[in-house]
Design a protein around this motif. Structure first.
Motif, PDB file in Angstrom:
ATOM      1  N   ILE A   4       0.851  -1.180   0.000  1.00 14.44           N
ATOM      2  CA  ILE A   4       0.000   0.000   0.000  1.00 14.44           C
ATOM      3  C   ILE A   4       0.891   1.236   0.000  1.00 14.44           C
ATOM      4  O   ILE A   4       1.669   1.448   0.925  1.00 14.44           O
ATOM      5  N   GLU A   5       0.805   2.002  -1.048  1.00 16.14           N
ATOM      6  CA  GLU A   5       1.541   3.256  -1.125  1.00 16.14           C
ATOM      7  C   GLU A   5       0.658   4.380  -0.603  1.00 16.14           C
ATOM      8  O   GLU A   5      -0.533   4.460  -0.930  1.00 16.14           O
ATOM      9  N   LYS A   6       1.211   5.260   0.194  1.00 11.58           N
ATOM     10  CA  LYS A   6       0.460   6.399   0.711  1.00 11.58           C
ATOM     11  C   LYS A   6       0.821   7.644  -0.086  1.00 11.58           C
ATOM     12  O   LYS A   6       1.975   8.050  -0.133  1.00 11.58           O
ATOM     13  N   LEU A   7      -0.176   8.203  -0.720  1.00 13.73           N
ATOM     14  CA  LEU A   7       0.000   9.394  -1.543  1.00 13.73           C
ATOM     15  C   LEU A   7      -0.593  10.573  -0.793  1.00 13.73           C
ATOM     16  O   LEU A   7      -1.807  10.678  -0.628  1.00 13.73           O
ATOM     17  N   GLN A   8       0.257  11.464  -0.312  1.00 15.67           N
ATOM     18  CA  GLN A   8      -0.222  12.594   0.490  1.00 15.67           C
ATOM     19  C   GLN A   8      -0.596  13.765  -0.404  1.00 15.67           C
ATOM     20  O   GLN A   8       0.156  14.170  -1.279  1.00 15.67           O
ATOM     21  N   LEU A   9      -1.791  14.291  -0.168  1.00 14.45           N
ATOM     22  CA  LEU A   9      -2.281  15.459  -0.890  1.00 14.45           C
ATOM     23  C   LEU A   9      -2.181  16.661   0.033  1.00 14.45           C
ATOM     24  O   LEU A   9      -2.737  16.670   1.128  1.00 14.45           O
ATOM     25  N   GLN A  10      -1.478  17.685  -0.390  1.00  9.62           N
ATOM     26  CA  GLN A  10      -1.156  18.813   0.471  1.00  9.62           C
ATOM     27  C   GLN A  10      -2.222  19.903   0.444  1.00  9.62           C
ATOM     28  O   GLN A  10      -2.663  20.390   1.471  1.00  9.62           O
ATOM     29  N   ASN A  11      -2.603  20.338  -0.747  1.00  9.38           N
ATOM     30  CA  ASN A  11      -3.501  21.475  -0.875  1.00  9.38           C
ATOM     31  C   ASN A  11      -4.952  21.044  -0.709  1.00  9.38           C
ATOM     32  O   ASN A  11      -5.327  19.922  -1.047  1.00  9.38           O
ATOM     33  N   ASN A  12      -5.785  21.943  -0.224  1.00  8.48           N
ATOM     34  CA  ASN A  12      -7.189  21.611  -0.058  1.00  8.48           C
ATOM     35  C   ASN A  12      -8.017  22.876   0.095  1.00  8.48           C
ATOM     36  O   ASN A  12      -7.497  23.941   0.421  1.00  8.48           O
TER      37      ASN A  12
END
Length: 288
Positions: A4-12
């Motif tokens: 499982i790769e964790k892809l972090q999303l910064q902007n929101n």
């Protein structure tokens, strides 16, 4: 064992809506477009098509603009923007009744006024406009082999491009597509598409094939993008898979969980194009 790769999303940005989500797309410059409506049920085969009002959200750099399109005689499954800011709405199904063919593409200005209407054919999978206002259209099987009154369908090649006013200017040759399931128009010089039956992913440069990749371990995907580690594809609804490249073959390596900056997993509709990725969570839109 599947990693499982964790892809972090910064902007929101916060976004809560009481309307029903219909569809969405990412433009060539990374603007997110959402189509919403208060209509509960949509019948894509009812003719004539019921006129409805569609709410268009245009999201760029954390700012949102809303456009209301009233009394539109089509059900929009595709949306994009031309360089002048005008909106293209496209309906995937297009009836050919012999003496009458539906104009299933409509162009509106930002004030909601109709500029033009034309025909892009039946069985449309995806519509994406490049920076030169060329409209790229991929077709599924019924748009390729003929259905809904079409004996010689516009989308017989599986992939075609059109001018801003709907004239066909190019179409794929020699691929024998049964379904052009995936399309990613990064710009006019770099177009990627994924198709049945070969399950190849093709890179076009200026309309000519530059590279062709075999895709293993997949029944096809419609949304995909590239990053520094390889290929990311939506292999099922809201499920992302990482593909690694070995020579000219992409093979699945990891499943991807999208997380916010606190490490919490994000669930929601996914939108990809070029190197842009958006996810609409329950109350927030995330991007990277």
């Amino acid at each position: 064992m599947i990693k499982i790769e964790k892809l972090q999303l910064q902007n929101n940005m916060d976004f809560i809506s009481s309307l029903h989500f219909i569809n969405g797309n990412v433009t060539v410059d990374g603007t997110l477009l959402l189509i919403e409506s208060d209509v509960l049920e949509l019948d894509y085969f009812k003719r004539p098509v019921t006129k409805n009002t569609w709410i268009i959200r245009i999201i760029k750099d954390g700012l949102m603009k809303t456009v209301e399109l009233k009394n539109v005689p089509l059900i929009p499954t595709g949306i994009d923007l031309f360089q002048d800011g005008s909106i293209l709405l496209v309906q995937s199904r297009c009836e050919n009744a012999g003496d009458r063919v539906e104009r299933n593409a409509r162009r509106y200005n930002m004030n909601g006024q109709l500029i033009d209407a034309f025909i892009l054919g039946d069985g449309i999978n995806t519509v994406q406009i490049d920076e030169n206002d060329t409209i790229w259209v991929s077709y599924f099987d019924e748009g390729i082999f003929g259905n809904f009154g079409w004996e010689d369908p516009i989308g017989h090649s599986g992939l075609a491009s059109f001018s801003i006013s709907g004239e066909k200017v190019w179409e794929a040759q020699g691929y024998n597509m049964a379904d052009c399931c995936g399309l990613n128009v990064t710009n006019s010089s770099n177009v990627f598409f994924h198709y049945y039956d070969d399950l190849h992913l093709v890179h076009l440069t200026n309309g000519q094939e530059a590279l062709r990749y075999q895709v293993k371990g997949s029944d096809g995907f419609d949304q995909f993008m590239f990053d520094e580690y390889g290929l990311i594809a939506e292999t099922d609804r809201q499920i992302l898979t990482r593909y690694k490249l070995n020579k000219k073959t992409f093979s699945p390596s990891d499943k991807i969980n999208m997380i916010d900056k606190e490490g919490k997993r994000i669930y929601g509709p996914i939108f990809m194009r070029g190197r842009f990725l958006y996810v609409w969570g329950s109350e927030t839109i995330y991007w990277r």
